[in-house]
Design an enzyme around this catalytic site. Structure first.
Site, short mmCIF file in Angstrom:
data_model
loop_
_atom_site.label_atom_id
_atom_site.label_comp_id
_atom_site.label_asym_id
_atom_site.label_seq_id
_atom_site.Cartn_x
_atom_site.Cartn_y
_atom_site.Cartn_z
N GLY A 51 -14.40 13.76 1.85
CA GLY A 51 -15.48 14.13 2.51
C GLY A 51 -16.60 14.59 1.84
O GLY A 51 -16.53 14.72 0.66
N GLN A 56 -24.97 17.70 0.02
CA GLN A 56 -24.38 17.67 -1.07
C GLN A 56 -24.96 16.29 -1.97
O GLN A 56 -24.76 16.25 -2.97
CB GLN A 56 -22.80 17.28 -1.26
CG GLN A 56 -21.97 18.73 -0.63
CD GLN A 56 -20.49 18.10 -0.78
OE1 GLN A 56 -20.05 17.76 0.10
NE2 GLN A 56 -19.83 18.27 -1.93
N CYS A 97 -14.05 20.64 -4.40
CA CYS A 97 -15.42 20.28 -3.60
C CYS A 97 -15.89 19.55 -4.68
O CYS A 97 -16.21 20.08 -5.70
CB CYS A 97 -16.15 21.60 -3.33
SG CYS A 97 -17.82 21.16 -2.67
N LEU A 98 -16.54 18.40 -4.36
CA LEU A 98 -17.33 17.51 -5.16
C LEU A 98 -18.64 18.03 -5.88
O LEU A 98 -18.86 17.76 -6.86
CB LEU A 98 -17.51 16.23 -4.48
CG LEU A 98 -16.45 15.48 -4.00
CD1 LEU A 98 -17.00 14.16 -3.37
CD2 LEU A 98 -15.72 14.82 -5.02
N HIS A 139 -14.31 22.39 5.97
CA HIS A 139 -14.84 22.37 4.84
C HIS A 139 -16.46 21.53 4.66
O HIS A 139 -17.54 22.26 4.34
CB HIS A 139 -14.01 21.38 3.66
CG HIS A 139 -14.74 21.54 2.49
ND1 HIS A 139 -13.97 22.14 1.32
CD2 HIS A 139 -15.72 20.85 1.72
CE1 HIS A 139 -14.78 21.97 0.14
NE2 HIS A 139 -15.76 21.17 0.57
N GLU A 140 -16.51 20.71 5.39
CA GLU A 140 -17.77 19.82 5.60
C GLU A 140 -18.67 20.52 6.34
O GLU A 140 -19.91 20.75 5.96
CB GLU A 140 -17.60 18.32 5.95
CG GLU A 140 -16.53 17.54 5.04
CD GLU A 140 -17.07 17.77 3.38
OE1 GLU A 140 -18.28 17.79 3.12
OE2 GLU A 140 -16.05 17.49 2.61
N HIS A 143 -20.60 23.32 4.51
CA HIS A 143 -21.63 22.72 3.81
C HIS A 143 -23.13 22.53 4.64
O HIS A 143 -24.12 23.18 4.07
CB HIS A 143 -21.37 21.34 3.52
CG HIS A 143 -20.53 21.42 1.92
ND1 HIS A 143 -21.12 22.02 0.93
CD2 HIS A 143 -19.41 20.87 1.80
CE1 HIS A 143 -20.08 21.90 0.06
NE2 HIS A 143 -19.15 21.11 0.26
CO CO Z 1 -17.38 20.40 -0.57
#
Ligand code: CO
Length: 181
Positions: A51, A56, A97-98, A139-140, A143
């Site tokens: 995701g 991000q 998380c990226l 999670h997304e 963000h």
């Molecule tokens: Co993340």
């Protein structure tokens, strides 16, 4: 709007855009479609992403993409998503998380959710899930509200992440206002 995808890359903590509340998308323009295509590319790039949210990649808009199988045929875009918890049952799961490389933590979240959003053609859709996809949605969606896994993980996981967080802070070129963990 002037979104330039050419040099776009995944922004890392503590970049301040990750802490902003993202704004709704007014219209699904060609520019938005280009952004979403780039987000799919960046999500798959490192081979780890399931995701990715627009903040991000430095764009504070209410958009995210998912691919729960990591197979591009399951790529899905969500524009102006609205999540509804359908059941109070929650469960622990480890998340990464990226934007927070080398950090993982166990987070408790509701299991069963409904999703209403616009697709890449600007068409509304409704989905329900009680599995991994519902976890990714949450999670997304966090963000889009400036919330990161470090805000939700246990104190112990946060302690364990301290060094990695400090390294990310030391490496940062754009610095957010100091926050106490
Ligand atoms: Co993340």
């Amino acid at each position: 709007m002037g979104i330039n995808v050419d040099k776009m890359k995944i922004v890392k903590f503590p970049h301040p855009v990750l802490r902003q509340k993202a704004k709704p998308v007014d219209a699904v323009t060609p520019e938005i479609k280009t952004l979403v295509a780039k987000m799919f590319e960046l999500m798959h790039e490192g081979g780890k992403g399931v995701g990715l949210a627009a903040p991000q990649v430095g764009v504070s808009l209410r958009i995210f993409v998912t691919c729960e199988t990591q197979d591009p045929k399951d790529d899905r875009a969500y524009i102006n998503p609205v999540l509804t918890v359908q059941d109070t049952v929650s469960e622990d799961m480890e998340e990464g998380c990226l934007s927070l490389p080398d950090i993982r933590g166990t987070i408790r979240r509701p299991v069963k959710l409904a999703m209403d959003a616009l697709d890449i053609d600007g068409q509304p859709f409704h989905l329900e899930d009680d599995d991994y996809l519902a976890r990714i949605w949450q999670h997304e969606n966090d963000h889009l509200d400036g919330v990161l896994i470090i805000d939700r993980m246990s104190l112990m996981d946060r302690m364990a992440s301290k060094r990695a967080l400090k390294e990310l802070e030391d490496r940062a070129t754009v610095v957010a206002p100091k926050k106490k963990w």
